[in-house]
Scaffold this motif. Structure first.
Motif, PDB file in Angstrom:
ATOM      1  N   LEU A  45       0.830  -1.201   0.000  1.00  0.00           N
ATOM      2  CA  LEU A  45       0.000   0.000   0.000  1.00  0.00           C
ATOM      3  C   LEU A  45       0.862   1.247   0.000  1.00  0.00           C
ATOM      4  N   LYS A  46       0.324   2.318  -0.576  1.00  0.00           N
ATOM      5  CA  LYS A  46       0.953   3.636  -0.502  1.00  0.00           C
ATOM      6  C   LYS A  46       0.440   4.359   0.739  1.00  0.00           C
ATOM      7  N   ILE A  47       1.058   5.483   1.044  1.00  0.00           N
ATOM      8  CA  ILE A  47       0.587   6.328   2.139  1.00  0.00           C
ATOM      9  C   ILE A  47      -0.674   7.044   1.647  1.00  0.00           C
ATOM     10  N   ALA A  48      -1.802   6.677   2.199  1.00  0.00           N
ATOM     11  CA  ALA A  48      -3.093   7.251   1.789  1.00  0.00           C
ATOM     12  C   ALA A  48      -4.164   6.718   2.720  1.00  0.00           C
ATOM     13  N   PRO A  49      -5.300   7.404   2.817  1.00  0.00           N
ATOM     14  CA  PRO A  49      -6.386   6.877   3.657  1.00  0.00           C
ATOM     15  C   PRO A  49      -7.002   5.617   3.055  1.00  0.00           C
ATOM     16  N   VAL A  50      -7.433   4.724   3.917  1.00  0.00           N
ATOM     17  CA  VAL A  50      -8.216   3.557   3.513  1.00  0.00           C
ATOM     18  C   VAL A  50      -9.670   3.896   3.821  1.00  0.00           C
ATOM     19  N   LEU A  51     -10.535   3.747   2.832  1.00  0.00           N
ATOM     20  CA  LEU A  51     -11.960   4.047   2.997  1.00  0.00           C
ATOM     21  C   LEU A  51     -12.709   2.748   3.243  1.00  0.00           C
ATOM     22  N   VAL A  52     -13.423   2.692   4.369  1.00  0.00           N
ATOM     23  CA  VAL A  52     -14.238   1.532   4.730  1.00  0.00           C
ATOM     24  C   VAL A  52     -15.691   1.971   4.644  1.00  0.00           C
ATOM     25  N   LYS A  53     -16.397   1.491   3.609  1.00  0.00           N
ATOM     26  CA  LYS A  53     -17.814   1.834   3.429  1.00  0.00           C
ATOM     27  C   LYS A  53     -18.654   0.767   4.117  1.00  0.00           C
ATOM     28  N   LYS A  54     -19.379   1.195   5.168  1.00  0.00           N
ATOM     29  CA  LYS A  54     -20.150   0.248   5.967  1.00  0.00           C
ATOM     30  C   LYS A  54     -21.609   0.182   5.517  1.00  0.00           C
ATOM     31  N   HIS A  55     -22.319   1.259   5.673  1.00  0.00           N
ATOM     32  CA  HIS A  55     -23.726   1.348   5.271  1.00  0.00           C
ATOM     33  C   HIS A  55     -23.881   2.628   4.481  1.00  0.00           C
ATOM     34  N   GLU A  56     -25.002   2.790   3.857  1.00  0.00           N
ATOM     35  CA  GLU A  56     -25.252   4.012   3.088  1.00  0.00           C
ATOM     36  C   GLU A  56     -25.009   5.238   3.951  1.00  0.00           C
ATOM     37  N   GLY A  57     -24.045   6.060   3.579  1.00  0.00           N
ATOM     38  CA  GLY A  57     -23.752   7.278   4.315  1.00  0.00           C
ATOM     39  C   GLY A  57     -22.911   7.080   5.566  1.00  0.00           C
ATOM     40  N   GLU A  58     -22.478   5.853   5.824  1.00  0.00           N
ATOM     41  CA  GLU A  58     -21.678   5.575   7.014  1.00  0.00           C
ATOM     42  C   GLU A  58     -20.328   5.014   6.583  1.00  0.00           C
ATOM     43  N   ASP A  59     -19.324   5.887   6.486  1.00  0.00           N
ATOM     44  CA  ASP A  59     -17.991   5.507   6.039  1.00  0.00           C
ATOM     45  C   ASP A  59     -16.967   5.856   7.107  1.00  0.00           C
ATOM     46  N   ASP A  60     -15.900   5.084   7.166  1.00  0.00           N
ATOM     47  CA  ASP A  60     -14.762   5.380   8.025  1.00  0.00           C
ATOM     48  C   ASP A  60     -13.543   5.573   7.136  1.00  0.00           C
ATOM     49  N   LYS A  61     -12.702   6.549   7.475  1.00  0.00           N
ATOM     50  CA  LYS A  61     -11.427   6.753   6.796  1.00  0.00           C
ATOM     51  C   LYS A  61     -10.325   6.525   7.817  1.00  0.00           C
ATOM     52  N   ILE A  62      -9.374   5.671   7.453  1.00  0.00           N
ATOM     53  CA  ILE A  62      -8.281   5.352   8.348  1.00  0.00           C
ATOM     54  C   ILE A  62      -6.980   5.691   7.629  1.00  0.00           C
ATOM     55  N   ALA A  63      -6.149   6.511   8.256  1.00  0.00           N
ATOM     56  CA  ALA A  63      -4.869   6.884   7.655  1.00  0.00           C
ATOM     57  C   ALA A  63      -3.894   5.722   7.796  1.00  0.00           C
ATOM     58  N   VAL A  64      -3.235   5.372   6.695  1.00  0.00           N
ATOM     59  CA  VAL A  64      -2.182   4.368   6.744  1.00  0.00           C
ATOM     60  C   VAL A  64      -0.921   4.937   6.126  1.00  0.00           C
ATOM     61  N   SER A  65       0.209   4.538   6.656  1.00  0.00           N
ATOM     62  CA  SER A  65       1.488   5.025   6.144  1.00  0.00           C
ATOM     63  C   SER A  65       2.230   3.878   5.460  1.00  0.00           C
ATOM     64  N   GLY A  66       1.594   3.348   4.426  1.00  0.00           N
ATOM     65  CA  GLY A  66       2.165   2.223   3.713  1.00  0.00           C
ATOM     66  C   GLY A  66       1.756   0.922   4.368  1.00  0.00           C
ATOM     67  N   GLY A  67       2.489  -0.121   4.083  1.00  0.00           N
ATOM     68  CA  GLY A  67       2.182  -1.430   4.639  1.00  0.00           C
ATOM     69  C   GLY A  67       1.727  -2.392   3.567  1.00  0.00           C
ATOM     70  N   ILE A  68       1.049  -3.423   3.994  1.00  0.00           N
ATOM     71  CA  ILE A  68       0.599  -4.486   3.094  1.00  0.00           C
ATOM     72  C   ILE A  68      -0.867  -4.760   3.330  1.00  0.00           C
ATOM     73  N   MET A  69      -1.603  -4.986   2.240  1.00  0.00           N
ATOM     74  CA  MET A  69      -3.000  -5.395   2.349  1.00  0.00           C
ATOM     75  C   MET A  69      -3.085  -6.860   1.931  1.00  0.00           C
ATOM     76  N   GLU A  70      -3.751  -7.643   2.778  1.00  0.00           N
ATOM     77  CA  GLU A  70      -3.971  -9.051   2.472  1.00  0.00           C
ATOM     78  C   GLU A  70      -5.476  -9.288   2.412  1.00  0.00           C
ATOM     79  N   VAL A  71      -5.927  -9.904   1.324  1.00  0.00           N
ATOM     80  CA  VAL A  71      -7.328 -10.271   1.176  1.00  0.00           C
ATOM     81  C   VAL A  71      -7.396 -11.792   1.264  1.00  0.00           C
ATOM     82  N   ARG A  72      -8.181 -12.283   2.226  1.00  0.00           N
ATOM     83  CA  ARG A  72      -8.343 -13.729   2.413  1.00  0.00           C
ATOM     84  C   ARG A  72      -9.804 -14.083   2.260  1.00  0.00           C
ATOM     85  N   ARG A  73     -10.059 -15.352   2.080  1.00  0.00           N
ATOM     86  CA  ARG A  73     -11.448 -15.831   1.998  1.00  0.00           C
ATOM     87  C   ARG A  73     -12.145 -15.649   3.311  1.00  0.00           C
TER      88      ARG A  73
END
Length: 73
Positions: A45-73
């Motif tokens: 990942l690059k340094i940028a916010p991660v957007l977590v869309k939960k419900h309509e109109g309910e979003d969280d933004k989390i600042a990350v300073s790089g790292g790794i994203m893993e998607v699992r089943r």
């Protein structure tokens, strides 16, 4: 409704935990939109916010300073 379990962790602790309809993050090769049932993957990942869309109109933004994203089943 299908959701994704999301955890954002540092070496010290879990800084975010929740469920989402979609997760949008900035990878080194561009923006990524992760929906339920996405194929497994690992990407840096690059340094940028991660957007977590939960419900309509309910979003969280989390600042990350790089790292790794893993998607699992």
């Amino acid at each position: 409704m299908n959701t994704i379990a999301v955890e954002i962790v540092t070496p010290e602790r879990v800084v975010y935990r929740g469920d989402a309809r979609i997760v949008v993050a900035r990878g080194v090769e561009g923006d990524l939109g992760i929906l339920p049932n996405h194929i497994p993957m690992v990407t840096p990942l690059k340094i940028a916010p991660v957007l977590v869309k939960k419900h309509e109109g309910e979003d969280d933004k989390i600042a990350v300073s790089g790292g790794i994203m893993e998607v699992r089943r």
